[in-house]
Design an enzyme around this catalytic site. Structure first.
Site, PDB file in Angstrom:
ATOM      1  N   GLU A   1      -7.736   3.505   4.109  1.00 21.36           N
ATOM      2  CA  GLU A   1      -8.912   2.734   3.665  1.00 21.36           C
ATOM      3  C   GLU A   1     -10.178   3.568   3.794  1.00 21.36           C
ATOM      4  O   GLU A   1     -11.046   3.556   2.926  1.00 21.36           O
ATOM      5  CB  GLU A   1      -9.050   1.468   4.525  1.00 21.36           C
ATOM      6  CG  GLU A   1      -8.055   0.389   4.153  1.00 21.36           C
ATOM      7  CD  GLU A   1      -8.023  -0.732   5.183  1.00 21.36           C
ATOM      8  OE1 GLU A   1      -8.599  -1.781   4.912  1.00 21.36           O
ATOM      9  OE2 GLU A   1      -7.426  -0.531   6.256  1.00 21.36           O
ATOM     10  N   TYR A   2     -10.242   4.303   4.905  1.00 18.28           N
ATOM     11  CA  TYR A   2     -11.394   5.173   5.110  1.00 18.28           C
ATOM     12  C   TYR A   2     -11.474   6.214   3.990  1.00 18.28           C
ATOM     13  O   TYR A   2     -12.535   6.436   3.397  1.00 18.28           O
ATOM     14  CB  TYR A   2     -11.266   5.855   6.482  1.00 18.28           C
ATOM     15  CG  TYR A   2     -12.383   6.815   6.791  1.00 18.28           C
ATOM     16  CD1 TYR A   2     -12.284   8.154   6.431  1.00 18.28           C
ATOM     17  CD2 TYR A   2     -13.535   6.387   7.435  1.00 18.28           C
ATOM     18  CE1 TYR A   2     -13.303   9.038   6.700  1.00 18.28           C
ATOM     19  CE2 TYR A   2     -14.574   7.267   7.708  1.00 18.28           C
ATOM     20  CZ  TYR A   2     -14.452   8.587   7.340  1.00 18.28           C
ATOM     21  OH  TYR A   2     -15.474   9.462   7.602  1.00 18.28           O
ATOM     22  N   ASP A   3     -10.324   6.819   3.698  1.00 18.91           N
ATOM     23  CA  ASP A   3     -10.280   7.824   2.638  1.00 18.91           C
ATOM     24  C   ASP A   3     -10.721   7.238   1.300  1.00 18.91           C
ATOM     25  O   ASP A   3     -11.373   7.900   0.507  1.00 18.91           O
ATOM     26  CB  ASP A   3      -8.861   8.401   2.486  1.00 18.91           C
ATOM     27  CG  ASP A   3      -8.514   9.324   3.648  1.00 18.91           C
ATOM     28  OD1 ASP A   3      -9.433   9.686   4.410  1.00 18.91           O
ATOM     29  OD2 ASP A   3      -7.329   9.666   3.795  1.00 18.91           O
TER      30      ASP A   3
ATOM     31  N   GLU B   1       2.848  26.374   7.490  1.00 19.13           N
ATOM     32  CA  GLU B   1       2.909  25.720   8.807  1.00 19.13           C
ATOM     33  C   GLU B   1       2.731  24.226   8.636  1.00 19.13           C
ATOM     34  O   GLU B   1       1.995  23.772   7.761  1.00 19.13           O
ATOM     35  CB  GLU B   1       1.747  26.220   9.693  1.00 19.13           C
ATOM     36  CG  GLU B   1       1.830  27.682  10.046  1.00 19.13           C
ATOM     37  CD  GLU B   1       0.537  28.193  10.684  1.00 19.13           C
ATOM     38  OE1 GLU B   1      -0.510  27.519  10.574  1.00 19.13           O
ATOM     39  OE2 GLU B   1       0.585  29.274  11.281  1.00 19.13           O
TER      40      GLU B   1
ATOM     41  N   LYS C   1       1.097  20.821   9.151  1.00 15.71           N
ATOM     42  CA  LYS C   1      -0.247  20.403   9.536  1.00 15.71           C
ATOM     43  C   LYS C   1      -0.099  19.152  10.397  1.00 15.71           C
ATOM     44  O   LYS C   1       0.139  18.058   9.903  1.00 15.71           O
ATOM     45  CB  LYS C   1      -1.067  20.091   8.284  1.00 15.71           C
ATOM     46  CG  LYS C   1      -2.519  19.803   8.561  1.00 15.71           C
ATOM     47  CD  LYS C   1      -3.286  19.688   7.246  1.00 15.71           C
ATOM     48  CE  LYS C   1      -4.764  19.463   7.487  1.00 15.71           C
ATOM     49  NZ  LYS C   1      -5.032  18.219   8.200  1.00 15.71           N
TER      50      LYS C   1
ATOM     51  N   ASP D   1      -0.812  16.005  12.610  1.00 18.13           N
ATOM     52  CA  ASP D   1      -1.856  14.987  12.644  1.00 18.13           C
ATOM     53  C   ASP D   1      -2.232  14.728  14.097  1.00 18.13           C
ATOM     54  O   ASP D   1      -1.738  13.798  14.737  1.00 18.13           O
ATOM     55  CB  ASP D   1      -1.333  13.712  11.970  1.00 18.13           C
ATOM     56  CG  ASP D   1      -2.479  12.853  11.478  1.00 18.13           C
ATOM     57  OD1 ASP D   1      -3.644  13.313  11.548  1.00 18.13           O
ATOM     58  OD2 ASP D   1      -2.213  11.731  11.033  1.00 18.13           O
TER      59      ASP D   1
ATOM     60  N   ARG E   1     -12.853  20.407  18.572  1.00 16.58           N
ATOM     61  CA  ARG E   1     -13.478  21.121  17.468  1.00 16.58           C
ATOM     62  C   ARG E   1     -14.913  20.659  17.229  1.00 16.58           C
ATOM     63  O   ARG E   1     -15.782  21.447  16.844  1.00 16.58           O
ATOM     64  CB  ARG E   1     -12.673  20.932  16.178  1.00 16.58           C
ATOM     65  CG  ARG E   1     -13.057  21.937  15.123  1.00 16.58           C
ATOM     66  CD  ARG E   1     -12.228  21.784  13.866  1.00 16.58           C
ATOM     67  NE  ARG E   1     -12.816  20.816  12.962  1.00 16.58           N
ATOM     68  CZ  ARG E   1     -13.669  21.124  12.001  1.00 16.58           C
ATOM     69  NH1 ARG E   1     -14.014  22.374  11.813  1.00 16.58           N
ATOM     70  NH2 ARG E   1     -14.176  20.193  11.233  1.00 16.58           N
TER      71      ARG E   1
ATOM     72  N   GLU F   1      -3.470  22.567  18.156  1.00 11.47           N
ATOM     73  CA  GLU F   1      -3.521  21.153  17.786  1.00 11.47           C
ATOM     74  C   GLU F   1      -2.860  20.344  18.906  1.00 11.47           C
ATOM     75  O   GLU F   1      -1.698  20.577  19.240  1.00 11.47           O
ATOM     76  CB  GLU F   1      -2.756  20.970  16.466  1.00 11.47           C
ATOM     77  CG  GLU F   1      -3.012  19.694  15.739  1.00 11.47           C
ATOM     78  CD  GLU F   1      -4.346  19.639  15.003  1.00 11.47           C
ATOM     79  OE1 GLU F   1      -5.048  20.678  14.884  1.00 11.47           O
ATOM     80  OE2 GLU F   1      -4.697  18.533  14.556  1.00 11.47           O
TER      81      GLU F   1
ATOM     82  N   TYR G   1      -1.830  27.816  16.762  1.00 13.97           N
ATOM     83  CA  TYR G   1      -1.660  28.368  15.418  1.00 13.97           C
ATOM     84  C   TYR G   1      -2.395  29.676  15.165  1.00 13.97           C
ATOM     85  O   TYR G   1      -1.944  30.497  14.399  1.00 13.97           O
ATOM     86  CB  TYR G   1      -2.094  27.341  14.368  1.00 13.97           C
ATOM     87  CG  TYR G   1      -1.110  26.206  14.238  1.00 13.97           C
ATOM     88  CD1 TYR G   1       0.057  26.391  13.522  1.00 13.97           C
ATOM     89  CD2 TYR G   1      -1.340  24.974  14.849  1.00 13.97           C
ATOM     90  CE1 TYR G   1       0.981  25.358  13.393  1.00 13.97           C
ATOM     91  CE2 TYR G   1      -0.423  23.946  14.728  1.00 13.97           C
ATOM     92  CZ  TYR G   1       0.738  24.149  13.997  1.00 13.97           C
ATOM     93  OH  TYR G   1       1.651  23.147  13.882  1.00 13.97           O
TER      94      TYR G   1
ATOM     95  N   LYS H   1      -1.277  29.947   4.744  1.00 15.72           N
ATOM     96  CA  LYS H   1      -2.175  31.040   5.116  1.00 15.72           C
ATOM     97  C   LYS H   1      -1.689  32.342   4.521  1.00 15.72           C
ATOM     98  O   LYS H   1      -0.484  32.624   4.518  1.00 15.72           O
ATOM     99  CB  LYS H   1      -2.216  31.186   6.648  1.00 15.72           C
ATOM    100  CG  LYS H   1      -2.781  29.974   7.344  1.00 15.72           C
ATOM    101  CD  LYS H   1      -2.637  30.076   8.851  1.00 15.72           C
ATOM    102  CE  LYS H   1      -3.225  28.815   9.489  1.00 15.72           C
ATOM    103  NZ  LYS H   1      -2.940  28.745  10.933  1.00 15.72           N
TER     104      LYS H   1
ATOM    105  N   LYS I   1      -2.146  18.694   1.195  1.00 11.56           N
ATOM    106  CA  LYS I   1      -2.082  17.354   1.791  1.00 11.56           C
ATOM    107  C   LYS I   1      -0.996  16.530   1.117  1.00 11.56           C
ATOM    108  O   LYS I   1      -0.960  16.426  -0.107  1.00 11.56           O
ATOM    109  CB  LYS I   1      -3.426  16.636   1.600  1.00 11.56           C
ATOM    110  CG  LYS I   1      -4.601  17.352   2.253  1.00 11.56           C
ATOM    111  CD  LYS I   1      -4.774  16.937   3.682  1.00 11.56           C
ATOM    112  CE  LYS I   1      -5.777  15.812   3.769  1.00 11.56           C
ATOM    113  NZ  LYS I   1      -6.060  15.456   5.175  1.00 11.56           N
TER     114      LYS I   1
ATOM    115  N   CYS J   1      14.317 -22.596 -13.011  1.00  8.92           N
ATOM    116  CA  CYS J   1      14.773 -21.214 -13.062  1.00  8.92           C
ATOM    117  C   CYS J   1      14.162 -20.505 -14.265  1.00  8.92           C
ATOM    118  O   CYS J   1      14.258 -21.007 -15.389  1.00  8.92           O
ATOM    119  CB  CYS J   1      16.302 -21.185 -13.158  1.00  8.92           C
ATOM    120  SG  CYS J   1      16.945 -19.543 -13.520  1.00  8.92           S
TER     121      CYS J   1
ATOM    122  N   CYS K   1      17.155 -19.755 -16.934  1.00 11.87           N
ATOM    123  CA  CYS K   1      17.934 -20.776 -17.652  1.00 11.87           C
ATOM    124  C   CYS K   1      17.257 -22.132 -17.686  1.00 11.87           C
ATOM    125  O   CYS K   1      17.748 -23.054 -18.347  1.00 11.87           O
ATOM    126  CB  CYS K   1      19.335 -20.895 -17.045  1.00 11.87           C
ATOM    127  SG  CYS K   1      19.335 -21.668 -15.417  1.00 11.87           S
TER     128      CYS K   1
ATOM    129  N   CYS L   1      18.749 -21.161  -7.875  1.00 12.55           N
ATOM    130  CA  CYS L   1      18.839 -21.769  -9.191  1.00 12.55           C
ATOM    131  C   CYS L   1      20.107 -22.629  -9.198  1.00 12.55           C
ATOM    132  O   CYS L   1      21.162 -22.190  -8.767  1.00 12.55           O
ATOM    133  CB  CYS L   1      18.924 -20.686 -10.256  1.00 12.55           C
ATOM    134  SG  CYS L   1      19.634 -21.243 -11.817  1.00 12.55           S
TER     135      CYS L   1
ATOM    136  N   CYS M   1      23.944 -20.144 -15.453  1.00 16.09           N
ATOM    137  CA  CYS M   1      22.674 -19.438 -15.655  1.00 16.09           C
ATOM    138  C   CYS M   1      22.960 -18.020 -16.132  1.00 16.09           C
ATOM    139  O   CYS M   1      23.680 -17.269 -15.472  1.00 16.09           O
ATOM    140  CB  CYS M   1      21.914 -19.408 -14.335  1.00 16.09           C
ATOM    141  SG  CYS M   1      20.439 -18.395 -14.362  1.00 16.09           S
TER     142      CYS M   1
END
Length: 683
Positions: free
Chosen positions: A36-38, A114, A116, A118, A137, A173, A225, A292, A316, A410, A413, A428, A433
DNA sequence: AGGCCTCGAGTTCA
DNA sequence: CTCGAGGCCT
């Protein structure tokens, strides 16, 4: 959109993003999902691109990271920790490759791929081989000093394994495995504490505890890394990123075991594809692949832009969650007559494929989630493939959405529908049918039932609509004359279909019993019933008591079989199948030794020498049972390539796991002993 | 009655 | 894969 309106929307988006930034980075307590943020960020980027006059220096799109919390000391990084440019598809990777090649001189061009992770990026500073500082960071230039917390992470060495004079700066990471995350949340639930939304947030929240004692109790882990700085080692500094990785490993820093040296961009693409598919099998979460340039000299030569190095790129993965709109809610009728609502969605990429439909299960599911036609919903992949609607996003409602009402008749039918009190499903009631009939025929012909190749949904639709067949028994009356001339039917395809129908007459009775589609009688029950009675007629004439006497057959199943036979239409259907020459009696079985009798096997992953079915067949032939879920009662799990969650379950329960080689050897051994035994018998 | 365990049925996309 | 439900054991 008119400019004034765009400006208002831009301001609104910025305020919202700033707020969520604060919740996410500073408080570690996000209220909305990453997806949602994205989406907010993406909309803002698009608007700013369309109306560049409204771009300001303080827009969240101009900022690299989040604001540091006040309680930690901020420290300047010896070198800036840059972020990475992103690639969202393989085309962008190819473009990246072209840019790299422009800068390449004589040296061979190789890449390193490599995972990535999360998690959250940290920079560690070692002075003469001793850890002296660990920092987050932050905005890339300055981060938070979390040295005391870093020291509590068991996999991070406080001293390098050899004494390295001068300053060494490494980038890594910090993350939490899925298992640890779940365990932590279970504890927090017991203690009545708020839960973490995902492993990333749990790792961030844990690393940014003011009390290192708390961090020490959290199951954090880390991979390293990059070797960013190694003072006074100009002559011994590794020439490639790959060698630098080896060096970090030698020093005792944990490196990701799945990194790969790639000889070309094609190999990089393959690596990306591979992990996008297998990401869910990893103990930790990854959201992409970092690519890389291997040569550090070339990395140097390519330089950096203001925020990212030119010799690296982050591929990504498509998000595991995505937003889309419900266009329509269709109602389908299954072979048992159950009405199943299906959401038709605006196609959207999620988890590596494009999704256009998702089941809504039943009325209750829709009511509980309050899903309406026109709603914006969050879609996720359950397991590897099957999309599910997670929830609606009520903020996007405009008031024109229409609530879903289960039809009273239904849709196929027109017959009345009925919902048993206490049951979720609506049935049904139409006796003939057409939708039900078609589904029944499709089931009859399906792979695990009568396996009639060429009779799938499309062909069944055609045959029923043309009035050529009314039920599965009709398949056995088809002639070449009926088929040839039908759309998509030539002489050859007609011949193939008739041959497949003919071949199906040889199927053993357990397949036929399963193909009938009697409620509660699936593949396994069909096998047991035939194994016990040896003859379908004996099953159909058996009393309730005789049926219940079969292990695993209870009253519900027995009644279902009796009810099926009480229906005159069904009895007549069976007689037509009998006249067509289908097998009702099981072959006499030779008394073969069943060395695996009483043993239960579970298969997971793909085997090289067999299909899943062949392996099951081989095991059953030796008397073993093959089931689909691992439990304490399972004797062996056979794990092939890319095993699923069952492998983990086996480990948890301490069930022995066989590799394919071990499995093949077991089969070979058993067959050898069997041969010897039969030779002795013959002599 | 409750807790396994297993089976059945429905599910989507390439 | 994931539900829900049937069967069996305690």
């Amino acid at each position: 959109m008119e400019a004034g309106e765009a400006k208002k929307r831009i301001e609104k988006l910025r305020a919202a993003i700033e707020y969520h930034n604060y919740l996410y980075y500073v408080l570690d307590a996000p209220e909305i999902s990453d997806a949602e943020y994205d989406a907010l960020m993406k909309e803002l980027l698009a608007l700013e691109a369309a109306y560049p006059q409204f771009v300001t220096a303080d827009s969240p799109t101009q900022r690299v990271g989040g604001a540091p919390a006040e309680a930690f000391r901020t420290v300047a990084h010896p070198l800036p920790l840059l972020s990475l440019n992103n690639a969202y598809d393989t085309g962008e990777l190819m473009e990246f490759d072209r840019r790299v090649k422009k800068q390449t001189l004589a040296e061979p061009l190789t890449y390193v791929g490599e995972q990535k992770i999360d998690g959250l990026t940290v920079a560690l500073l070692y002075q003469d081989g001793v850890l002296v500082q660990g920092a987050t960071r932050g905005d890339g230039l300055r981060g938070e000093d979390v040295t005391a917390n870093i020291r509590t992470i068991r996999s991070i060495p406080l001293k390098l394994r050899e004494k390295i004079p001068g300053r060494v700066l490494v980038r890594g990471e910090v993350f939490m495995t899925r298992d640890s995350f779940q365990e932590l949340n279970r504890e927090r639930e017991r203690a009545g504490q708020p839960l973490f939304a995902n492993p990333r947030n749990a790792a961030a929240g844990s690393l940014r505890q003011l009390d290192p004692g708390v961090t020490a109790t959290r199951p954090l882990d880390a991979f390293f890394y990059d070797l960013l700085l190694w003072e006074g080692a100009a002559s011994t500094f590794p020439a490639t990123h790959w060698e630098a990785q080896a060096l970090l490993k030698e020093w005792g820093l944990k490196v990701n075991p799945y990194s790969r040296l790639c000889a070309s961009i094609e190999e990089v693409v393959e690596y990306c594809r591979e992990w996008e598919e297998k990401r869910s099998t990893l103990p930790w979460e990854i959201d992409g692949v970092v690519v890389k340039v291997n040569s550090l000299a070339l990395q140097e030569r390519m330089g950096t832009t203001a925020k990212a190095p030119r010799a690296k790129i982050a591929y990504k993965f498509s998000p595991e969650e995505a937003f889309t709109r419900v266009r329509e809610i269709q109602v389908n009728v299954g072979r048992t007559g159950v009405l199943t609502p299906l959401a038709i969605l605006e196609p959207v990429r999620v988890g590596g494929s494009t999704v256009g439909r998702a089941t809504l299960h039943n009325e209750d599911f829709i009511r509980e989630k309050d899903i309406r036609v026109g709603d914006v919903v969050v879609i996720r992949k359950a397991g590897e493939i099957i999309p599910e609607v997670v929830r609606v996003v009520p903020e996007h409602r405009t008031g024109t959405e229409k609530p879903f009402i289960m039809p009273a008749r239904c849709p196929a039918c027109g017959a009345a529908v009925y919902r048993e009190p206490g049951e979720a499903a609506v049935h049904c009631l139409g006796a003939s049918c057409p939708a039900q009939q078609k589904e029944k025929i499709i089931h009859f012909a399906s792979k695990n039932a009568m396996d009639i190749a060429g009779v799938g949904p499309a062909v069944v639709n055609l045959l029923v609509d043309k009035g050529l067949i009314k039920d599965a028994a009709g398949l056995y009356d088809l002639t070449a004359g009926d088929l040839v001339g039908l759309e998509r039917f030539g002489a050859k395809s007609a011949e193939n279909l008739l041959a497949a129908v003919e071949r199906s007459k040889e199927n053993p009775p357990e397949r036929l019993l399963f193909a009938l589609g009697i409620r509660h009688v699936g593949e396994e029950m069909a096998r047991r019933l035939v194994g016990h009675f040896r003859d379908l007629d004996r099953i159909f004439t058996a009393t309730r008591e005789e049926l219940v006497a079969v292990p695993e057959i209870g009253e519900a199943i027995a009644d279902s079989i009796r009810r099926y036979m009480e229906e005159a239409q069904n009895r007549e259907f069976l007689e037509r199948l009998r006249r067509a020459g289908l097998k009702f009696k099981a072959e006499e079985r030779e008394a073969v030794a069943e060395p695996l009798e009483g043993k239960t096997f579970v298969l997971t992953g793909a085997l090289a020498a067999f299909t899943r079915e062949e392996a099951e067949e081989a095991l059953r032939g030796l008397g073993a049972r093959v089931t689909s879920s691992v439990s304490k009662k399972t004797d062996y799990v056979v794990a092939g390539e890319n095993p699923g969650s069952k492998y983990q379950k086996a480990m948890d329960l301490g069930v022995p796991v066989l590799t394919e080689d071990e499995f093949l050897r077991l089969l070979a051994d058993l067959r050898a002993t069997e041969r010897e035994a039969s030779q002795r018998r013959d002599n």
